[in-house]
Write an enzyme that holds these catalytic residues in place. Structure first.
Site, mmCIF file in Angstrom:
data_model
loop_
_atom_site.group_PDB
_atom_site.id
_atom_site.type_symbol
_atom_site.label_atom_id
_atom_site.label_comp_id
_atom_site.label_asym_id
_atom_site.label_seq_id
_atom_site.Cartn_x
_atom_site.Cartn_y
_atom_site.Cartn_z
ATOM 1 N N SER A 211 0.824 -1.213 0.000
ATOM 2 C CA SER A 211 0.000 0.000 0.000
ATOM 3 C C SER A 211 0.855 1.258 0.000
ATOM 4 O O SER A 211 0.499 2.258 -0.641
ATOM 5 C CB SER A 211 -0.929 0.006 1.215
ATOM 6 O OG SER A 211 -0.200 0.031 2.425
ATOM 7 N N ARG A 215 0.302 3.501 -3.355
ATOM 8 C CA ARG A 215 -0.347 4.805 -3.184
ATOM 9 C C ARG A 215 0.436 5.883 -3.950
ATOM 10 O O ARG A 215 -0.147 6.697 -4.671
ATOM 11 C CB ARG A 215 -0.427 5.158 -1.701
ATOM 12 C CG ARG A 215 -1.122 6.488 -1.426
ATOM 13 C CD ARG A 215 -1.128 6.794 0.055
ATOM 14 N NE ARG A 215 -1.969 5.872 0.801
ATOM 15 C CZ ARG A 215 -1.521 4.884 1.562
ATOM 16 N NH1 ARG A 215 -0.213 4.680 1.651
ATOM 17 N NH2 ARG A 215 -2.339 4.083 2.199
ATOM 18 N N ASN A 219 -1.021 7.564 -7.708
ATOM 19 C CA ASN A 219 -1.281 8.995 -7.856
ATOM 20 C C ASN A 219 -0.403 9.628 -8.927
ATOM 21 O O ASN A 219 -0.877 10.446 -9.723
ATOM 22 C CB ASN A 219 -1.067 9.706 -6.516
ATOM 23 C CG ASN A 219 -2.235 9.536 -5.575
ATOM 24 O OD1 ASN A 219 -3.212 10.270 -5.632
ATOM 25 N ND2 ASN A 219 -2.136 8.553 -4.683
#
Length: 288
Positions: A211, A215, A219
């Site tokens: 994660s 992440r 993005n």
């Protein structure tokens, strides 16, 4: 010689998603150590060296009197990161390494993310000026938009979690916690729950690592795609009809607005990665 035919929208995006690597083809697996993306390595190392140089320059120019702009900026940044580290990692000895690490991670990711603000066609244009467009056909300039870089950084954080977990709790205590937490029990219950505790702890460590990297990658990859879509609007500027002019103006407006908004994303994603790094290392110091 490079083709003179204008690419379609899909060809344009696929081309810009290609990497300059040692195989000449795209990486087909999530973990493929036979593929080395030279562009990711070049820009990530370059940005890391630039961060080190700027911080060294700020420290070199430090004076006891009224600080200059560079010194004031570095001092504010160092004090801010140090305060964040104090609130999360309570071990003063560990903070001697963790706080500078957090500062380095933050600045490094900011600089790597900021490369996304450069025009998407700039590298190809520069290569064409010096006649290297046929040699360097693919080139991606944003390291954090390549899954390998964020996952590699998150794996480094995972290793630090293991290191501090073993250092603070001792090797035996660390291994014991893997089998006894979070469901604590005694006697036969402890033996029955040990496999489940171990499985949950392994999943927790893996989830934190994945994660953390995904992440940042998600993005920045999404931001890169939006910049490509906006760049394609500029191709319509060649026409002189009302539609072409409208699309061209839309390209300028959309590109400006997204670039301004993307500055927030650049800094925010670096901040999130830094804070989670501190949180995960801080959790490694604590028992369940």
């Amino acid at each position: 010689m490079a083709s003179t035919t204008a690419p379609t929208a899909s060809e344009y995006i696929v081309h810009h998603l290609g990497h300059l690597n040692n195989t000449g083809h795209k990486q087909s697996l999530i973990a493929d150590f036979s593929v080395v993306n030279y562009d990711t390595l070049f820009w990530s190392i370059s940005m890391g060296l630039l961060v080190v140089f700027l911080m060294w320059l700020g420290a070199r120019r430090a004076t006891a009197g009224v600080p200059g702009k560079m010194q004031a900026f570095v001092e504010i940044l160092v004090e801010w990161v140090d305060e964040e580290a104090k609130g999360i990692v309570h071990n003063a000895k560990s903070r001697l390494f963790v706080a500078p690490l957090a500062l380095t991670v933050f600045m490094w990711i900011v600089f790597m993310n900021a490369l996304d603000l450069l025009p998407v066609d700039l590298p190809h244009y520069l290569f064409s000026l010096v006649g290297l467009d046929d040699v360097i056909h693919y080139h991606r300039i944003v390291p954090t938009a390549d899954l390998n870089a964020p996952i590699g950084m998150s794996m480094g954080v995972l290793l630090l979690m293991f290191y501090y977990g073993i250092k603070i709790k001792s090797p035996g205590g660390f291994v014991k916690e893997l089998f006894t937490a979070p469901f604590h029990a005694h006697g036969i219950g402890a033996l029955l729950l040990a496999p489940f505790n171990f499985l949950l702890n392994i999943i927790e460590y893996a989830a934190k690592m994945v994660s953390l990297g995904m992440r940042l990658f998600g993005n920045m990859f999404a931001g890169e795609l939006i910049f490509m879509l906006i760049a394609m609007l500029g191709g319509a500027w060649a026409g002189l009809n009302a539609t072409s002019v409208a699309l061209g103006i839309g390209h300028i407006l959309a590109g400006s607005v997204w670039a301004i908004f993307h500055i927030l994303i650049v800094v925010l994603q670096a901040f999130i990665f830094m804070m989670l790094t501190l949180v995960y290392i801080g959790q490694a110091h604590e028992g369940h």
